[in-house]
Write an enzyme that holds these catalytic residues in place. Structure first.
Site, PDB file in Angstrom:
ATOM      1  N   CYS A  88       0.794  -1.231   0.000  1.00 13.69           N
ATOM      2  CA  CYS A  88       0.000   0.000   0.000  1.00 13.69           C
ATOM      3  C   CYS A  88       0.828   1.282   0.000  1.00 13.69           C
ATOM      4  CB  CYS A  88      -0.992  -0.007   1.158  1.00 13.69           C
ATOM      5  SG  CYS A  88      -0.372  -0.617   2.726  1.00 13.69           S
ATOM      6  N   ASP A 136      -2.742  -7.912  -4.332  1.00 15.52           N
ATOM      7  CA  ASP A 136      -3.030  -6.763  -3.486  1.00 15.52           C
ATOM      8  C   ASP A 136      -3.631  -5.635  -4.305  1.00 15.52           C
ATOM      9  OD1 ASP A 136      -3.098  -5.594  -1.047  1.00 15.52           O
ATOM     10  OD2 ASP A 136      -0.996  -5.056  -0.963  1.00 15.52           O
ATOM     11  N   HIS A 164      -5.821  -1.654  -4.119  1.00 13.60           N
ATOM     12  CA  HIS A 164      -6.234  -0.500  -3.325  1.00 13.60           C
ATOM     13  C   HIS A 164      -7.153   0.367  -4.169  1.00 13.60           C
ATOM     14  CE1 HIS A 164      -2.463  -1.897  -1.487  1.00 13.60           C
ATOM     15  NE2 HIS A 164      -3.136  -1.662  -0.389  1.00 13.60           N
ATOM     16  N   GLN A 176       1.099 -11.141  -2.721  1.00 17.04           N
ATOM     17  CA  GLN A 176      -0.288 -10.758  -2.476  1.00 17.04           C
ATOM     18  C   GLN A 176      -0.936 -10.316  -3.779  1.00 17.04           C
ATOM     19  OE1 GLN A 176       0.069  -7.663   0.586  1.00 17.04           O
ATOM     20  NE2 GLN A 176      -1.222  -8.937   1.886  1.00 17.04           N
ATOM     21  N   HIS A 185      -8.343  -1.186   1.146  1.00 15.74           N
ATOM     22  CA  HIS A 185      -7.414  -2.277   0.855  1.00 15.74           C
ATOM     23  C   HIS A 185      -8.217  -3.556   0.602  1.00 15.74           C
ATOM     24  CE1 HIS A 185      -3.970  -0.178   3.114  1.00 15.74           C
ATOM     25  NE2 HIS A 185      -5.050   0.491   3.506  1.00 15.74           N
ATOM     26  N   ARG A 245       7.502 -10.717   5.583  1.00 13.69           N
ATOM     27  CA  ARG A 245       7.105 -10.459   6.963  1.00 13.69           C
ATOM     28  C   ARG A 245       7.888 -11.379   7.899  1.00 13.69           C
ATOM     29  NH1 ARG A 245       0.566  -9.647   6.041  1.00 13.69           N
ATOM     30  NH2 ARG A 245       0.816  -7.987   4.482  1.00 13.69           N
ATOM     31  N   LYS A 295     -11.757  -3.841   9.429  1.00 15.90           N
ATOM     32  CA  LYS A 295     -11.725  -4.683   8.237  1.00 15.90           C
ATOM     33  C   LYS A 295     -12.796  -5.770   8.311  1.00 15.90           C
ATOM     34  CE  LYS A 295      -8.235  -7.954   9.985  1.00 15.90           C
ATOM     35  NZ  LYS A 295      -6.915  -8.557   9.770  1.00 15.90           N
TER      36      LYS A 295
END
Length: 686
Positions: free
Chosen positions: A367, A416, A418, A414, A546, A396, A500
């Site tokens: 992000c 991922d 946005h 991911q 997200h 991570r 979330k």
């Protein structure tokens, strides 16, 4: 007392002052045996109470049955106490740690001279069943003072530490030292009332040991006191307990099935992926067959993102430290990030620094970099929602104890995305994302879901105003409720920057996996000074949504492997078709068929090895190939092939053109069931 004075609603009963909850239940003839037996009650504050509890004033309570999650938790905690009693009966020198209920079971930690053996677990389980059969009564007792507790527990050093913590005002082990009181639970002889055994405990417990109808010890392991490797080495025994023998049998059967489906085992057997020691913990590599599945997953979800209005972007794996201060990750998520890389420092011949270096971090999230793309030029309200997406590789620092196969790794990709929206667009965008995610999961064969709403608690780890959190939570909750799916609260589970929704999916054997997430973020847009020009010409701050559809490719791969037990749908299978000639002379015929299939994009090959036909069938069935094509003399003469499927069914003498069309149609339809003779015949019907 008349029944209409005791019942206050369908879900509650009234316990009169000075009367025990158990007495009130008995007057109503509520069940005290079987899976629906009432084991505890819940008071108006949500606190679980023993059936021996008697309130000071008339109180409405909710009966809690054995076959509920809270009921099972109480049964399991009671079983943990029975385990501790059994251990000290057979080994009086054993010192007690803690024994909480956990998901699907319980454990108890012990300080013993030697590790527990499988034979020890057998003997302990036998002893537990004797205790349970005797019907010992659990009796709560409040210590008059810390000194009284210390005197009684003088021979239990770990319990004494908990008592000391309680005296200092701490409550680190809530299952052991509870509420505003220091309490113990005694196991009493059901006939004489004599104390047989006891333990420092918060409770609550079932009324007697006979309310533990099914228990089994499953394994033992090493453990550390309070999970700290600098503390004493202990031995932990795990077990499971249920409201009925049938419920436990179902659970144990599921465990056995789960063991057969373990993606780590299947990954090795099917040559999909591995975890080389040379790379380090939590860093998988995908082999060619696994790479095919991974590519199919990525290609499909990439296309779906584009269909849903996302624009594909790409960002680097590392960044200067400052970026993660802007995003809030270093202040609030640093423990989940790898240590920094110090670069660009220069020294002269004397070793003196002539140019200061700077720290770079492996990215844990995509992000912050997407925010930089949004900020790279002016934005108009006409561009919103602006949807950015990438397969971003993130890293991570998961602790080694929690790394697990593909489902908990240190490096992963991911899917991922946005969405940058106006505040007014937020609800519609979340609705759009939820529909997108549920559709995508169904495309991969998952179709049973519930939602979890993660919100903040009083912890200082959350940033933003009360009004911002309230607004964001309300929007997420409203959209989640509109979906018609069950919504489960998760207090304190939010990200530091906003609440979330998590989509929880059930697999083929009934296990629940957390999959996708949708997060409402009002903090990062402020930290990055993101803005767009509104219709009235003013500069406004967007809301950032997200969403990760798989969560991570690696985790989703692991879940799918277990969901399908390695028998992937034909559209995902690394080898979709294998030709098996009855004899070497018929190999060329099958090679021609394979080439026809390959022209249609089907992953087809022919087994020309020297193995006998039956061995080839066994080998490729074990490798879970969805379509096997056999050919002998009669097939070659007829210009045909014979189908063989994973389940052993067979269809003979299918013309080559028909066989090629049927396979291509099956794969193109992305059917998730395994093909069989019956299903293929149904597909061929006009």
């Amino acid at each position: 007392m008349p029944e209409d004075q005791l019942v206050t609603s369908a879900a509650t009963i009234r316990v009169p002052a000075g009367t025990t909850a158990g007495t009130a239940l008995r007057e109503l003839d509520l069940p005290n045996k079987g899976p629906q037996a009432i084991v505890v009650v819940r008071d108006a504050d949500g606190k679980l109470r023993d059936l021996s509890w008697a309130p000071d004033a008339d109180t409405d309570v909710e009966p809690v049955a054995a076959d509920t999650e809270d009921g099972r938790s109480v049964i399991r905690h009671s079983a943990a106490h029975v385990l501790a009693q059994a251990v000290q009966d057979l080994n009086p020198d054993a010192k007690l740690g803690i024994g909480p209920p956990i998901r699907d079971g319980f454990y108890y930690d012990f300080d013993v001279a030697e590790p527990f053996t499988p034979e020890d677990l057998t003997a302990l389980e036998k002893k537990m069943k004797q205790i349970i059969k005797s019907g010992q009564r659990f009796s709560r007792r409040v210590y008059g003072s810390l000194e009284e507790a210390k005197a009684e527990l003088a021979g239990e050093p770990y319990k004494l530490e908990l008592v000391d913590d309680k005296g200092a005002g701490d409550d680190p082990e809530v299952m052991e030292v509870g509420g505003g009181e220091l309490t113990a639970y005694d196991n009493l002889n059901p006939r004489t009332g004599e104390r047989i055994w006891g333990d420092l405990c918060r409770g609550p417990h079932v009324p007697t040991t006979k309310y533990i109808p099914a228990v089994k010890l499953t394994r033992s392991s090493a453990a550390y006191w309070r999970g700290d490797q600098n503390n004493a080495d202990l031995q932990r025994i795990y077990g499971t307990a249920w409201e009925s023998p049938e419920a436990m049998e179902h659970y144990l059967a599921m465990l056995a099935e789960a063991e057969k489906r373990d993606h780590r085992k299947l990954g090795l057997e099917l040559d999909l992926f591995s975890f080389p020691d040379e790379l380090g913990s939590g860093l998988p590599v995908f082999h060619p067959k696994g790479g095919i599945i991974k590519r199919e997953m990525e290609d499909y979800v990439r296309a779906k993102h584009i269909e849903n209005g996302f624009q594909y972007v790409g960002t680097p794996h590392i960044s200067k430290e400052h970026l993660f201060h802007l995003s809030g990750h270093l202040p609030y998520y640093s423990e989940g990030m790898f240590p920094p890389l110090r670069v660009d420092e220069e020294r002269n011949e004397a070793g003196e620094i002539t140019r200061q270096g700077q720290d770079y971090y492996l990215k844990a999230m995509n992000c912050p970099m997407h925010n930089l793309i949004f900020r790279s030029r002016g934005r108009s309200y006409r561009e919103l929602p602006l949807r950015l997406f990438e397969f971003g590789h993130v890293y991570r620092y998961e602790k080694s104890g929690v790394v697990h196969g593909l489902t908990r790794v240190r490096g992963f990709a991911q899917d991922d995305s946005h969405s940058y929206v106006t505040p007014e667009q937020a609800a519609d965008e979340i609705r759009h994302l939820l529909d997108f995610i549920l559709g995508l999961l169904r495309d991969f064969g998952l179709d049973e879901f519930y939602l979890e709403l993660s919100t903040r608690d009083d912890s200082p780890k959350f940033v933003g105003s009360d009004d911002q959190w309230a607004q964001a939570t309300e929007v997420l909750a409203r959209v989640a409720q509109e979906s018609g799916l069950d919504l489960v609260p998760d207090p304190g589970g939010a990200a530091y920057y906003g609440p979330k929704i998590s989509i929880q999916a059930k697999d083929a054997i009934g296990r629940t996996w957390q999959m996708s997430t949708i997060q409402y973020d009002f903090n990062q847009p402020a930290g990055f000074d993101l803005e767009y020009t509104a219709s009235d010409g003013t500069k406004q701050q967007p809301v950032m949504i997200h969403s990760a559809k798989f969560g991570s490719i690696e985790r989703f791969f692991g879940v799918l492997t277990e969901h399908y037990a390695g028998a992937f749908p034909a559209w995902l299978a690394p080898v979709q078709v294998v030709g098996i000639p009855v004899a070497e002379a018929f190999g060329d015929h099958l090679q021609e068929v394979a080439e026809l299939l390959q022209r249609k994009g089907i992953r087809a090959e022919v087994d020309h090895s020297d193995d006998r036909m039956q061995k080839k069938i066994r080998n490729h069935t074990t490798q879970k190939v969805p379509f096997m094509l056999l050919a002998g003399e009669r097939d070659v003469e007829a210009g045909a092939v014979s189908f063989r499927f994973r389940d052993g069914t067979q269809v003979n003498g299918v013309p080559v053109a028909d066989a090629v069309e049927q396979i291509a149609d099956w794969v193109a339809a992305r059917r998730n069931e395994s093909p069989t003779a019956e299903l293929l015949a149904g597909q061929a019907q006009p």
